[in-house]
Write a protein that holds these residues in place. Structure first.
Motif, short mmCIF file in Angstrom:
data_model
loop_
_atom_site.label_atom_id
_atom_site.label_comp_id
_atom_site.label_asym_id
_atom_site.label_seq_id
_atom_site.Cartn_x
_atom_site.Cartn_y
_atom_site.Cartn_z
N ALA A 58 105.68 15.09 63.31
CA ALA A 58 105.75 14.73 61.89
C ALA A 58 106.08 13.25 61.74
CB ALA A 58 106.80 15.59 61.18
N HIS A 81 106.79 17.76 57.09
CA HIS A 81 107.28 19.11 57.40
C HIS A 81 107.07 20.05 56.21
CE1 HIS A 81 109.07 18.46 61.32
NE2 HIS A 81 109.65 17.36 60.87
N THR A 105 104.58 23.30 56.19
CA THR A 105 105.08 24.64 55.86
C THR A 105 104.26 25.25 54.73
OG1 THR A 105 107.31 24.08 56.58
CG2 THR A 105 107.10 25.93 55.06
#
Length: 139
Positions: free
Chosen positions: A102, A117, A121
Motif C-alpha cells: 500500500a 488499504h 478492503t
C-alpha cells in the motif's frame, strides 16, 4: 449510483470516446462540461449541436434522447481517470495477497497508505473476496 469501485459513474463518456474519439469528448467537455443539459430527440438544428457538433449530439440522442444529462466537468473527468488508474493498480497488485505494498501504491498516486488499504478492503467486498469469520472454532 454505481456500487462497484471499478465502474466509473459517467461510464457513458468512455463509450463516447470509443465511438467518436478523444476529440469529441474534449469538445463536449470544453463546451458543456459541468453542466446539466437536455438531450434533444433530434440533433440537427438543436442548440447543443450548434455548440458541440451534430455527430456528438446524434450519439447522445441515441442513448439519452429527451432526458436531462449531467455532463462531467473536465476536472471531474481527470479525477475519475486518476481514480480509475488507482483502482487498476490495486487490482493489478492483488486484492487478497498483494504483490505491491500500500505504501508503494500510495506514493505512486499521491494518496495515503490508509486510503489504499480502505479502497482495497472496499474492492474486496465488492468482488466478494472478503473473508468470512468462522461461526465456530476450527480446532
Amino acid at each position: 449510483m454505481n456500487k462497484r469501485a471499478d465502474i466509473p459513474r459517467d461510464g457513458w463518456i468512455d463509450e463516447l470516446e470509443r465511438d467518436l474519439g478523444q476529440r469529441a469528448v474534449l469538445r463536449l467537455l470544453a463546451e458543456a462540461g459541468g453542466q446539466r443539459r437536455n438531450i434533444p430527440k433530434r440533433a440537427e438544428g438543436s442548440r447543443l449541436a450548434a455548440e458541440v457538433g451534430v455527430d456528438i449530439v446524434s450519439w447522445l440522442s441515441r442513448r439519452f434522447a429527451d432526458t436531462t444529462l449531467d455532463i462531467p466537468s473536465p476536472r471531474g473527468r481527470e479525477q475519475q481517470d486518476r481514480a480509475n488508474r488507482l483502482r487498476a493498480a490495486i487490482l493489478d497488485a492483488g486484492l487478497t495477497e498483494p504483490k505491491r505494498s500500500a505504501n508503494v501504491i500510495a506514493a505512486e498516486f499521491g494518496v495515503s497508505a490508509a486510503y489504499v488499504h480502505k479502497l482495497r478492503t472496499k474492492m474486496r467486498k465488492e468482488y466478494g473476496l472478503e473473508p468470512y469469520l468462522p461461526l465456530f472454532d476450527q480446532d
